[in-house]
Design an enzyme around this catalytic site. Structure first.
Site, short mmCIF file in Angstrom:
data_model
loop_
_atom_site.label_atom_id
_atom_site.label_comp_id
_atom_site.label_asym_id
_atom_site.label_seq_id
_atom_site.Cartn_x
_atom_site.Cartn_y
_atom_site.Cartn_z
N ASP A 159 0.85 -1.20 0.00
CA ASP A 159 0.00 0.00 0.00
C ASP A 159 0.88 1.25 0.00
O ASP A 159 0.59 2.22 -0.70
CB ASP A 159 -0.92 -0.02 1.23
CG ASP A 159 -1.68 -1.32 1.32
OD1 ASP A 159 -2.50 -1.59 0.44
OD2 ASP A 159 -1.43 -2.10 2.26
N HIS A 187 -4.71 -3.64 6.27
CA HIS A 187 -4.50 -3.83 4.84
C HIS A 187 -5.85 -4.24 4.25
O HIS A 187 -6.11 -5.42 3.99
CB HIS A 187 -3.44 -4.92 4.60
CG HIS A 187 -3.30 -5.27 3.14
ND1 HIS A 187 -2.87 -4.38 2.19
CD2 HIS A 187 -3.56 -6.43 2.47
CE1 HIS A 187 -2.86 -4.97 1.01
NE2 HIS A 187 -3.28 -6.21 1.15
N1 LIG Z 1 -0.67 -8.22 2.27
C1 LIG Z 1 -0.57 -7.97 0.98
O1 LIG Z 1 -0.19 -6.87 0.58
C2 LIG Z 1 -0.92 -9.01 -0.05
C3 LIG Z 1 -0.68 -8.77 -1.39
C4 LIG Z 1 -1.01 -9.74 -2.33
C5 LIG Z 1 -1.57 -10.94 -1.92
N2 LIG Z 1 -1.78 -11.16 -0.61
C6 LIG Z 1 -2.32 -12.44 -0.13
O2 LIG Z 1 -1.28 -13.42 -0.18
C7 LIG Z 1 -1.85 -14.74 -0.24
C8 LIG Z 1 -1.18 -15.57 -1.33
O3 LIG Z 1 -1.43 -15.02 -2.59
P1 LIG Z 1 -0.97 -15.78 -3.93
O4 LIG Z 1 -1.41 -14.91 -5.05
O5 LIG Z 1 0.45 -16.19 -3.84
O6 LIG Z 1 -1.91 -17.06 -3.86
P2 LIG Z 1 -1.74 -18.46 -4.63
O7 LIG Z 1 -3.06 -19.12 -4.56
O8 LIG Z 1 -1.07 -18.27 -5.94
O9 LIG Z 1 -0.70 -19.20 -3.68
C9 LIG Z 1 -1.02 -19.56 -2.37
C10 LIG Z 1 -0.25 -20.83 -2.06
O10 LIG Z 1 -0.47 -21.12 -0.69
C11 LIG Z 1 -0.60 -22.50 -0.59
N3 LIG Z 1 -1.25 -22.88 0.67
C12 LIG Z 1 -2.56 -22.97 0.97
N4 LIG Z 1 -2.72 -23.43 2.22
C13 LIG Z 1 -1.48 -23.60 2.73
C14 LIG Z 1 -0.99 -24.07 3.98
N5 LIG Z 1 -1.81 -24.44 4.96
N6 LIG Z 1 0.35 -24.13 4.15
C15 LIG Z 1 1.18 -23.78 3.17
N7 LIG Z 1 0.79 -23.35 1.96
C16 LIG Z 1 -0.54 -23.25 1.75
C17 LIG Z 1 -1.42 -22.91 -1.82
O11 LIG Z 1 -1.32 -24.29 -2.09
C18 LIG Z 1 -0.75 -22.04 -2.87
O12 LIG Z 1 0.35 -22.68 -3.47
C19 LIG Z 1 -3.35 -14.50 -0.45
O13 LIG Z 1 -4.03 -14.61 0.79
C20 LIG Z 1 -3.42 -13.07 -0.95
O14 LIG Z 1 -4.68 -12.48 -0.71
C21 LIG Z 1 -1.47 -10.23 0.33
O1 LIG Z 2 -6.26 -7.18 -2.94
C1 LIG Z 2 -5.98 -8.35 -2.67
O2 LIG Z 2 -6.81 -9.16 -2.26
C2 LIG Z 2 -4.56 -8.81 -2.80
C3 LIG Z 2 -3.64 -7.94 -2.04
O3 LIG Z 2 -4.01 -7.82 -0.71
C4 LIG Z 2 -3.46 -6.58 -2.69
O4 LIG Z 2 -3.54 -5.57 -2.01
O5 LIG Z 2 -3.18 -6.54 -3.90
#
Ligand SMILES: NC(=O)c1ccc[n+]([C@@H]2O[C@H](COP(=O)([O-])OP(=O)(O)OC[C@H]3O[C@@H](n4cnc5c(N)ncnc54)[C@H](O)[C@@H]3O)[C@@H](O)[C@H]2O)c1
Ligand SMILES: O=C(O)C[C@H](O)C(=O)O
Length: 331
Positions: A159, A187
């Site tokens: 952010d 967030h």
């Molecule tokens: N805070 C932020 O700024 C931010 C930004 C982007 C995404 N995210 C979040 O990050 C997370 C991951 O996003 P992504 O795009 O990589 O998702 P993705 O689906 O591509 O990958 C997630 C991975 O986590 C694995 N997983 C699920 N349960 C698990 C467990 N118990 N132990 C270990 N691994 C497990 C899945 O098998 C998958 O490989 C999501 O919750 C997304 O919303 C947060």
């Molecule tokens: O928006 C989402 O759910 C993914 C991540 O938290 C983001 O800010 O891009």
């Protein structure tokens, strides 16, 4: 050369990890002279995909990576780790809020907290990325009570980077010229991106962002809304949630935790509230922090006007509600 650091990445077969692993491996996070041992955790059905990711990592031919351990067992993954990127969780889809993921994701952090408590180093630095990131980080810490609460943080750097980039674009400068933007709170779409104390370097002269932009209506309305909604906008366009930018932000966060902030500059991180700025103690709240000797401290004494006060409180209220719902899931 230094002894290797042991670093765990959960969700290692997912899309954020795909970018993050390369960044870590080439030294962007822990330094170009710092070898790493990578522990990669994902669920059993993803072990085949993870094998492919490891092949690619090997094919990058990067000498900083000393060993890679792929596992579906949290007790193996968290064993003796120095740093943890907690990415493994379900991402949201178009039309969802991040807190809609709570039911699906909070149990992951409940279980992984208990594993971390048993086997991780007590000095481990933990960054939670998986959403809802603030509340998941709170739960992780709650169930890993032998590790200091200060060691748990969550990602709001994405952010911050978004806010900086938008201000920079508006002023026609590069993003590195904009400093001290603050992300307050969750967030989520209640976060408050605040430029009241931000500065911009315009051709060598550092001026307040508010003065340079000279449009308070934009800063209070369109700017705030567009940072709050940027994640949703990426999902709408890409049909997948942000990954490259999320990995970059996670790398920035951990890098700054290890190497510190510079001079008067600060960065935003979700950290455990000690009551600063009137926020309830114990919430995982994004604050401006300065970092030295691998320890963060909340920047104190910033003026908060009535507009900001309302925003700070609204996002805290959402976090309180989320935490109560999350705790109910963990019984
Ligand atoms: N805070 C932020 O700024 C931010 C930004 C982007 C995404 N995210 C979040 O990050 C997370 C991951 O996003 P992504 O795009 O990589 O998702 P993705 O689906 O591509 O990958 C997630 C991975 O986590 C694995 N997983 C699920 N349960 C698990 C467990 N118990 N132990 C270990 N691994 C497990 C899945 O098998 C998958 O490989 C999501 O919750 C997304 O919303 C947060
Ligand atoms: O928006 C989402 O759910 C993914 C991540 O938290 C983001 O800010 O891009």
């Amino acid at each position: 050369m230094a002894e290797p650091l042991t670093v765990v990445i959960t969700g290692a077969a997912g899309q954020i990890a795909y970018s993050l692993l390369y960044s870590i491996a080439k030294g962007d996070v822990f330094g170009k002279d710092q070898p790493v041992i990578l522990h990669l955790l994902d669920i059993t059905p993803m072990m085949g995909v993870l094998e492919g990711v490891i092949m690619e990592l090997q094919d990058c031919s990067i000498s900083l990576v000393r060993n890679v351990i792929a596992t579906a067992d949290p007790l193996v993954a968290f064993k003796n780790v120095d740093a943890a990127f907690m990415v493994g969780a379900m991402p949201r889809k178009d039309g969802m809020e991040r807190k809609d993921l709570l039911k699906a994701n909070v149990k992951i952090f409940f279980e992984q907290g208990q594993a971390m408590d048993k086997v991780a180093k007590k000095t481990v630095k933990v960054l939670v990325v998986g959403n809802p990131a603030n509340t998941n980080a709170c739960i992780l810490s709650k169930y890993a009570p032998s590790i200091p609460k200060e060691n748990f943080t969550c990602l709001t750097r994405l952010d911050q980077n978004r806010a900086q980039a938008q201000i920079a674009a508006k002023l026609n400068v590069t993003a590195d010229k904009v400093t001290n933007v603050i992300i307050w709170g969750n967030h989520s779409s209640t976060q408050f991106p605040d430029v009241a104390h931000a500065k911009v370097d315009l051709n060598g002269k550092v001026v307040p962002v508010r003065e340079a932009i000279n449009d308070d209506s934009y800063l209070k309305n369109d700017f705030v809304a567009s940072v709050q909604q940027r994640g949703a906008a990426v999902i709408k366009a890409r049909k997948l949630s942000s990954a490259m930018s999320a990995a970059k932000a996670a790398a920035d966060h951990m890098h700054d935790w290890f190497f510190g902030t510079k001079g008067d500059n600060w960065v935003s991180m979700g950290v455990i509230s000690d009551g600063s700025y009137g926020i309830q103690e114990g919430l995982m709240y994004s604050y401006p922090v300065r970092i030295a000797d691998k320890k963060w401290t909340i920047v104190q004494g910033l003026s908060i006007d009535d507009f900001a006060r309302g925003k700070l409180d609204a996002t805290a209220a959402e976090l309180k509600e989320e935490l109560e719902a999350a705790i109910a899931e963990c019984t």
